[in-house]
Each structure stands twice: as structure tokens, then as C-alpha cells.
Enzyme design. Structure first.
Site, PDB file in Angstrom:
ATOM      1  CE  LYS A   9      21.741  12.329  45.141  1.00 37.50           C
ATOM      2  NZ  LYS A   9      21.261  13.214  46.253  1.00 37.50           N
ATOM      3  CE1 TYR A  49      16.136  12.885  44.771  1.00 31.99           C
ATOM      4  CE2 TYR A  49      16.986  13.796  42.723  1.00 31.99           C
ATOM      5  CZ  TYR A  49      17.194  13.111  43.911  1.00 31.99           C
ATOM      6  OH  TYR A  49      18.455  12.655  44.239  1.00 31.99           O
ATOM      7  CG  ASN A 112      23.174  14.279  49.271  1.00 30.77           C
ATOM      8  OD1 ASN A 112      23.097  14.109  48.058  1.00 30.77           O
ATOM      9  ND2 ASN A 112      22.131  14.180  50.077  1.00 30.77           N
ATOM     10  CG  HIS A 115      18.739   8.386  45.113  1.00 31.96           C
ATOM     11  ND1 HIS A 115      17.796   9.065  45.851  1.00 31.96           N
ATOM     12  CD2 HIS A 115      18.130   7.256  44.657  1.00 31.96           C
ATOM     13  CE1 HIS A 115      16.658   8.358  45.834  1.00 31.96           C
ATOM     14  NE2 HIS A 115      16.828   7.271  45.114  1.00 31.96           N
ATOM     15  CD  GLU A 126      13.671   5.947  44.286  1.00 29.97           C
ATOM     16  OE1 GLU A 126      14.755   5.373  44.492  1.00 29.97           O
ATOM     17  OE2 GLU A 126      13.208   6.800  45.061  1.00 29.97           O
TER      18      GLU A 126
HETATM   19  P1  IDP Z   1      17.896  11.219  50.826  1.00 29.60           P
HETATM   20  O1  IDP Z   1      18.644  11.399  49.520  1.00 29.60           O
HETATM   21  O2  IDP Z   1      18.840  10.996  51.966  1.00 29.60           O
HETATM   22  O3  IDP Z   1      16.816  10.161  50.733  1.00 29.60           O
HETATM   23  P2  IDP Z   1      15.761  13.216  50.767  1.00 29.60           P
HETATM   24  O4  IDP Z   1      15.214  13.900  51.979  1.00 29.60           O
HETATM   25  O5  IDP Z   1      14.912  12.205  50.080  1.00 29.60           O
HETATM   26  O6  IDP Z   1      17.189  12.597  51.165  1.00 29.60           O
HETATM   27  O7  IDP Z   1      16.150  14.378  49.747  1.00 29.60           O
HETATM   28  C1  IDP Z   1      16.487  14.059  48.414  1.00 29.60           C
HETATM   29  C2  IDP Z   1      17.691  14.860  48.003  1.00 29.60           C
HETATM   30  O8  IDP Z   1      17.326  16.239  47.968  1.00 29.60           O
HETATM   31  C3  IDP Z   1      18.882  14.805  48.975  1.00 29.60           C
HETATM   32  O9  IDP Z   1      19.693  13.659  48.788  1.00 29.60           O
HETATM   33  C4  IDP Z   1      19.609  16.082  48.608  1.00 29.60           C
HETATM   34  O10 IDP Z   1      20.348  15.902  47.375  1.00 29.60           O
HETATM   35  C5  IDP Z   1      18.452  17.032  48.321  1.00 29.60           C
HETATM   36  N1  IDP Z   1      18.089  17.821  49.495  1.00 29.60           N
HETATM   37  C6  IDP Z   1      17.353  17.437  50.560  1.00 29.60           C
HETATM   38  N2  IDP Z   1      17.222  18.434  51.442  1.00 29.60           N
HETATM   39  C7  IDP Z   1      17.885  19.479  50.922  1.00 29.60           C
HETATM   40  C8  IDP Z   1      18.121  20.827  51.371  1.00 29.60           C
HETATM   41  O11 IDP Z   1      17.687  21.256  52.441  1.00 29.60           O
HETATM   42  N3  IDP Z   1      18.865  21.617  50.531  1.00 29.60           N
HETATM   43  C9  IDP Z   1      19.364  21.186  49.344  1.00 29.60           C
HETATM   44  N4  IDP Z   1      19.165  19.932  48.892  1.00 29.60           N
HETATM   45  C10 IDP Z   1      18.441  19.087  49.669  1.00 29.60           C
HETATM   46 MG    MG Z   2      15.047  10.196  49.619  1.00 32.76          MG
END
Ligand code: IDP
Ligand code: MG
Length: 149
Positions: A9, A49, A112, A115, A126
Site C-alpha cells: 500500500k 474494496y 496497515n 493487502h 482481485e
Molecule cells: P484486511 O485488509 O485485513 O482484509 P478488511 O476488513 O478487509 O481487512 O478491511 C480492508 C481495509 O480497510 C483494511 O486493510 C484497512 O486498510 C481498512 N480498514 C478496515 N477497517 C478500518 C477502520 O476501522 N478504519 C480505517 N480503515 C479500516
Molecule cells: Mg479484506
């Protein structure tokens, strides 16, 4: 063989962590079959997304992922999806185990770093969103028999 889409990312690219992150997947034994640098368009971000549309963080997430270049890659291997996700670590970096990418480099769920697809169907969808079939290489490594039985 499963396929998973990995996105290094924008925060990870800006922080100079491309090599570190690619290295961790390589040393795990996942086989890279496609890799490129790109800037994600708003349309592609919303498609990728789509499952999160309507959630409070959706607009911020689209803004984040489109804000600067990313590196995308396709990794292949038996159970590639689960293997990649355990290497990546929990979604919230402050809860991610030390030794995972997010646990070693992250602090905030909104930054974070990486992905990884969450199930085989998502992996296929994807990968098709980001790569053409011509961009993916079918190859085997001389080390494969030492990594996959
Ligand atoms: P993942 O990336 O671990 O699969 P997902 O729940 O699919 O997690 O969420 C996709 C992305 O959305 C996360 O990697 C993060 O970048 C963002 N995200 C998820 N929850 C939050 C939140 O509560 N605040 C801000 N960004 C979030
Ligand atoms: Mg996810």
C-alpha cells in the site's frame, strides 16, 4: 495452487518497505507470478474494496489507496491465501503479532501497509481486477520441490 493478490500500500511504498515486504513473501516460499508498480484509480479502488462500500471508513480507504503509488503482485502456492495472510498479520496493526508485517511495521488500521486476498474466490476476482492473463507468468522454480512436497 491458490493465487492471492498482494498490494504493497502507499504508506509502505513511501516508507521504503517494498523490498522488505517482497522479501518476506519470497522467504516464506510463495511464488511471485506477477508484479508491477501502479497508481490505483478511484474506479479500481471502489471495485477492489466494493464489499466495504457504505462503511464509515470507506471514503478514507479509497482516498488512502489512491493517494500515491502501490506495488501489486500475484503470489501462488498451496494455501497461498492463508499463508500470505499469516505473514501479513491482523487487520489492526496494534493487535498484529510481532513477526508479521503489520505487527513489525504498523500502528494504525488506516495505515496497515499491505493487502492480501481473504479467500480463494476473492483471490481470483482481485487478481483479474489488477492483472491481465498476459501479465502473469506460469513458471516453476528449481527450489519448488524443496518448498512444496
Ligand atoms: P484486511 O485488509 O485485513 O482484509 P478488511 O476488513 O478487509 O481487512 O478491511 C480492508 C481495509 O480497510 C483494511 O486493510 C484497512 O486498510 C481498512 N480498514 C478496515 N477497517 C478500518 C477502520 O476501522 N478504519 C480505517 N480503515 C479500516
Ligand atoms: Mg479484506
Amino acid at each position: 495452487m491458490e493465487r492471492t493478490l498482494i498490494i504493497v500500500k502507499p504508506d509502505a511504498v513511501q516508507r521504503g518497505l517494498i523490498g522488505e515486504i517482497v522479501k518476506r513473501f519470497e522467504q516464506r516460499g510463495l511464488r511471485i507470478i506477477g508484479l508491477k508498480m501502479m497508481q490505483v484509480s478511484e474506479a479500481l479502488a471502489k471495485k477492489h474494496y466494493g464489499e466495504h462500500e457504505g462503511k464509515s471508513f470507506f471514503e478514507g480507504l479509497v482516498q488512502y489507496i489512491t493517494s500515491a503509488p502501490v506495488v501489486v503482485m500475484v503470489l501462488e502456492g498451496p494455501n497461498a491465501i492463508a499463508a500470505a495472510r499469516t505473514t501479513i498479520g491482523a487487520t489492526k496493526p496494534h493487535e498484529a503479532a510481532a513477526g508479521t508485517i503489520r505487527g513489525d511495521f504498523g500502528m494504525d488500521v488506516g495505515r496497515n501497509l499491505v493487502h492480501g486476498s481473504d479467500k480463494p474466490e476473492s483471490g481470483l476476482r482481485e487478481v483479474a481486477n489488477f492483472f491481465t492473463e498476459e501479465e502473469l507468468l506460469s513458471w516453476s522454480r528449481s527450489t519448488d520441490p524443496w518448498i512444496f512436497e
